[in-house]
Write a protein that holds these residues in place. Structure first.
Motif, PDB file in Angstrom:
ATOM      1  N   HIS A   1       0.612  -1.305  -0.099  1.00  0.00           N
ATOM      2  CA  HIS A   1       0.105   0.132   0.164  1.00  0.00           C
ATOM      3  C   HIS A   1       0.933   1.389   0.110  1.00  0.00           C
ATOM      4  O   HIS A   1       0.677   2.381  -0.769  1.00  0.00           O
ATOM      5  CB  HIS A   1      -0.991   0.128   1.285  1.00  0.00           C
ATOM      6  N   TYR A   2       1.862   1.198   0.883  1.00  0.00           N
ATOM      7  CA  TYR A   2       2.652   2.473   1.008  1.00  0.00           C
ATOM      8  C   TYR A   2       3.367   2.485  -0.309  1.00  0.00           C
ATOM      9  O   TYR A   2       3.495   3.743  -1.184  1.00  0.00           O
ATOM     10  CB  TYR A   2       3.745   2.132   1.881  1.00  0.00           C
ATOM     11  N   GLU A   3       4.021   1.450  -1.141  1.00  0.00           N
ATOM     12  CA  GLU A   3       4.358   1.712  -2.447  1.00  0.00           C
ATOM     13  C   GLU A   3       3.547   2.186  -3.594  1.00  0.00           C
ATOM     14  O   GLU A   3       3.830   2.860  -4.565  1.00  0.00           O
ATOM     15  CB  GLU A   3       5.141   0.330  -2.879  1.00  0.00           C
ATOM     16  N   ALA A   4       2.195   1.764  -3.372  1.00  0.00           N
ATOM     17  CA  ALA A   4       1.124   2.247  -4.267  1.00  0.00           C
ATOM     18  C   ALA A   4       1.101   3.668  -4.172  1.00  0.00           C
ATOM     19  O   ALA A   4       0.913   4.242  -5.163  1.00  0.00           O
ATOM     20  CB  ALA A   4      -0.153   1.338  -4.054  1.00  0.00           C
ATOM     21  N   LEU A   5       0.973   4.043  -2.843  1.00  0.00           N
ATOM     22  CA  LEU A   5       0.828   5.650  -2.860  1.00  0.00           C
ATOM     23  C   LEU A   5       1.980   6.503  -3.174  1.00  0.00           C
ATOM     24  O   LEU A   5       1.960   7.423  -3.687  1.00  0.00           O
ATOM     25  CB  LEU A   5       0.512   5.907  -1.262  1.00  0.00           C
TER      26      LEU A   5
ATOM     27  N   LEU B   1      -9.268  -1.585   7.722  1.00  0.00           N
ATOM     28  CA  LEU B   1      -9.791  -0.177   8.023  1.00  0.00           C
ATOM     29  C   LEU B   1      -8.893   0.706   8.033  1.00  0.00           C
ATOM     30  O   LEU B   1      -8.807   1.896   7.373  1.00  0.00           O
ATOM     31  CB  LEU B   1     -10.372  -0.378   9.499  1.00  0.00           C
ATOM     32  N   ALA B   2      -7.547   0.479   8.570  1.00  0.00           N
ATOM     33  CA  ALA B   2      -6.381   1.475   8.532  1.00  0.00           C
ATOM     34  C   ALA B   2      -5.964   1.785   7.096  1.00  0.00           C
ATOM     35  O   ALA B   2      -5.821   3.000   6.732  1.00  0.00           O
ATOM     36  CB  ALA B   2      -5.413   0.756   9.072  1.00  0.00           C
ATOM     37  N   MET B   3      -5.862   0.891   5.975  1.00  0.00           N
ATOM     38  CA  MET B   3      -5.681   1.153   4.965  1.00  0.00           C
ATOM     39  C   MET B   3      -6.492   1.827   3.964  1.00  0.00           C
ATOM     40  O   MET B   3      -6.133   2.663   3.083  1.00  0.00           O
ATOM     41  CB  MET B   3      -5.156  -0.236   3.998  1.00  0.00           C
ATOM     42  N   ILE B   4      -7.919   1.527   4.371  1.00  0.00           N
ATOM     43  CA  ILE B   4      -9.105   2.279   3.591  1.00  0.00           C
ATOM     44  C   ILE B   4      -9.117   3.887   4.028  1.00  0.00           C
ATOM     45  O   ILE B   4      -9.190   4.670   3.157  1.00  0.00           O
ATOM     46  CB  ILE B   4     -10.238   1.660   3.629  1.00  0.00           C
ATOM     47  N   THR B   5      -8.641   4.139   5.228  1.00  0.00           N
ATOM     48  CA  THR B   5      -8.669   5.325   5.807  1.00  0.00           C
ATOM     49  C   THR B   5      -7.393   6.093   5.336  1.00  0.00           C
ATOM     50  O   THR B   5      -7.504   7.329   5.104  1.00  0.00           O
ATOM     51  CB  THR B   5      -8.921   5.320   7.349  1.00  0.00           C
ATOM     52  N   TRP B   6      -6.208   5.343   5.012  1.00  0.00           N
ATOM     53  CA  TRP B   6      -5.210   5.995   4.563  1.00  0.00           C
ATOM     54  C   TRP B   6      -5.418   6.350   3.134  1.00  0.00           C
ATOM     55  O   TRP B   6      -4.797   7.351   3.041  1.00  0.00           O
ATOM     56  CB  TRP B   6      -4.127   4.937   4.804  1.00  0.00           C
ATOM     57  N   SER B   7      -6.032   5.686   2.409  1.00  0.00           N
ATOM     58  CA  SER B   7      -6.347   5.868   0.964  1.00  0.00           C
ATOM     59  C   SER B   7      -7.161   7.329   1.070  1.00  0.00           C
ATOM     60  O   SER B   7      -7.065   7.996  -0.092  1.00  0.00           O
ATOM     61  CB  SER B   7      -6.991   4.541   0.368  1.00  0.00           C
ATOM     62  N   ALA B   8      -8.197   7.120   1.857  1.00  0.00           N
ATOM     63  CA  ALA B   8      -9.075   8.383   1.906  1.00  0.00           C
ATOM     64  C   ALA B   8      -8.355   9.522   2.260  1.00  0.00           C
ATOM     65  O   ALA B   8      -8.792  10.471   1.489  1.00  0.00           O
ATOM     66  CB  ALA B   8     -10.177   8.043   2.845  1.00  0.00           C
ATOM     67  N   SER B   9      -7.317   9.560   3.140  1.00  0.00           N
ATOM     68  CA  SER B   9      -6.539  10.919   3.499  1.00  0.00           C
ATOM     69  C   SER B   9      -5.795  11.179   2.291  1.00  0.00           C
ATOM     70  O   SER B   9      -5.643  12.250   1.790  1.00  0.00           O
ATOM     71  CB  SER B   9      -5.538  10.386   4.466  1.00  0.00           C
ATOM     72  N   PHE B  10      -5.176  10.088   1.574  1.00  0.00           N
ATOM     73  CA  PHE B  10      -4.366  10.266   0.406  1.00  0.00           C
ATOM     74  C   PHE B  10      -5.150  10.997  -0.687  1.00  0.00           C
ATOM     75  O   PHE B  10      -4.765  12.020  -1.381  1.00  0.00           O
ATOM     76  CB  PHE B  10      -3.700   9.146  -0.147  1.00  0.00           C
TER      77      PHE B  10
ATOM     78  N   VAL C   1      -6.793   8.472 -12.022  1.00  0.00           N
ATOM     79  CA  VAL C   1      -5.681   7.675 -11.668  1.00  0.00           C
ATOM     80  C   VAL C   1      -5.377   7.186 -10.154  1.00  0.00           C
ATOM     81  O   VAL C   1      -5.427   6.202 -10.036  1.00  0.00           O
ATOM     82  CB  VAL C   1      -4.212   8.265 -12.503  1.00  0.00           C
ATOM     83  N   VAL C   2      -5.711   8.196  -9.507  1.00  0.00           N
ATOM     84  CA  VAL C   2      -5.471   8.051  -7.844  1.00  0.00           C
ATOM     85  C   VAL C   2      -6.459   7.139  -7.577  1.00  0.00           C
ATOM     86  O   VAL C   2      -6.445   6.070  -7.026  1.00  0.00           O
ATOM     87  CB  VAL C   2      -5.710   9.391  -7.269  1.00  0.00           C
ATOM     88  N   MET C   3      -7.830   7.423  -8.068  1.00  0.00           N
ATOM     89  CA  MET C   3      -9.027   6.429  -7.526  1.00  0.00           C
ATOM     90  C   MET C   3      -8.809   4.958  -8.140  1.00  0.00           C
ATOM     91  O   MET C   3      -8.994   4.084  -7.192  1.00  0.00           O
ATOM     92  CB  MET C   3     -10.257   7.063  -7.976  1.00  0.00           C
ATOM     93  N   LEU C   4      -8.257   4.901  -9.455  1.00  0.00           N
ATOM     94  CA  LEU C   4      -8.264   3.519  -9.936  1.00  0.00           C
ATOM     95  C   LEU C   4      -7.198   2.901  -9.567  1.00  0.00           C
ATOM     96  O   LEU C   4      -6.992   1.683  -9.064  1.00  0.00           O
ATOM     97  CB  LEU C   4      -8.253   3.589 -11.477  1.00  0.00           C
ATOM     98  N   GLY C   5      -6.039   3.488  -9.268  1.00  0.00           N
ATOM     99  CA  GLY C   5      -4.812   2.983  -8.654  1.00  0.00           C
ATOM    100  C   GLY C   5      -4.938   2.457  -7.128  1.00  0.00           C
ATOM    101  O   GLY C   5      -4.664   1.388  -6.833  1.00  0.00           O
ATOM    102  N   LEU C   6      -5.828   3.315  -6.546  1.00  0.00           N
ATOM    103  CA  LEU C   6      -6.107   2.759  -4.973  1.00  0.00           C
ATOM    104  C   LEU C   6      -6.858   1.833  -4.973  1.00  0.00           C
ATOM    105  O   LEU C   6      -7.074   0.754  -4.053  1.00  0.00           O
ATOM    106  CB  LEU C   6      -6.783   4.092  -4.174  1.00  0.00           C
ATOM    107  N   LEU C   7      -8.125   1.696  -6.013  1.00  0.00           N
ATOM    108  CA  LEU C   7      -8.664   0.340  -5.973  1.00  0.00           C
ATOM    109  C   LEU C   7      -8.069  -0.864  -6.244  1.00  0.00           C
ATOM    110  O   LEU C   7      -8.224  -1.964  -5.887  1.00  0.00           O
ATOM    111  CB  LEU C   7     -10.104   0.665  -6.762  1.00  0.00           C
TER     112      LEU C   7
END
Length: 156
Positions: free
Chosen positions: A25-29, A125-134, A48-54
């Motif tokens: 997840h860190y590397e994806a971000l 939960l942590a990674m979904i909220t991390w993605s939301a913050s990003f 790109v951000v949304m699709l990449g996170l999905l």
């Protein structure tokens, strides 16, 4: 297998799987942060951000599903009641339900494998909220005019 040993093995396996997913997840971000910049149109950058996170979340769900599959292979670590072991897609379904913290329904973990379910719920939960913050930060950077418009509308 001793119940305490099974739980320790499940805890160790869970730690490895969570670590792999957090690093992924860190590397994806990091990749998305570098890729989406001045060279990409702002609207495309948001897509790109949304699709990449999905994609990152789906890969993480599949990694957890692999963990469930391996742990359920006659290892004495428990099983997922109601799951068809011959269909990997059922493992993916179960993993997605746990990752997104939707909750158990038709499939229920029993035995030490529950440790992986608990850690996946927390990690998801942590990674979904991390993605939301990003995503929020990316939206601030890519669409500042939209955010300022929303602020103006909120004041009215």
């Amino acid at each position: 297998m001793n119940e305490h040993v099974a739980h320790l093995i499940a805890l160790a396996a869970s730690g490895v799987i969570v670590t792999v997913c957090v690093v992924l997840h860190y590397e994806a971000l990091r990749f998305l942060s570098r890729t989406v910049g001045v060279h990409v149109h702002k609207r495309i950058g948001v897509l790109v951000v949304m699709l990449g996170l999905l994609v990152a979340h789906v890969v993480e769900i599949i990694i957890f599903a692999l963990g469930y599959r391996v742990m359920q292979l006659d290892t004495g670590l428990g099983h997922i009641a109601g799951l068809n072991e011959n269909s990997f897609f059922e493992f993916i379904y179960f993993s997605s339900v746990v990752f997104t913290t939707v909750g158990f329904g038709d499939l229920v973990p029993t035995g030490a494998i529950r440790v992986l379910s608990a850690t996946e719920g927390l990690a998801g939960l942590a990674m979904i909220t991390w993605s939301a913050s990003f995503t929020f930060l990316a939206m601030q950077r890519l669409w500042p005019h939209l955010l300022s418009q929303a602020e103006r509308n909120a004041k009215d």
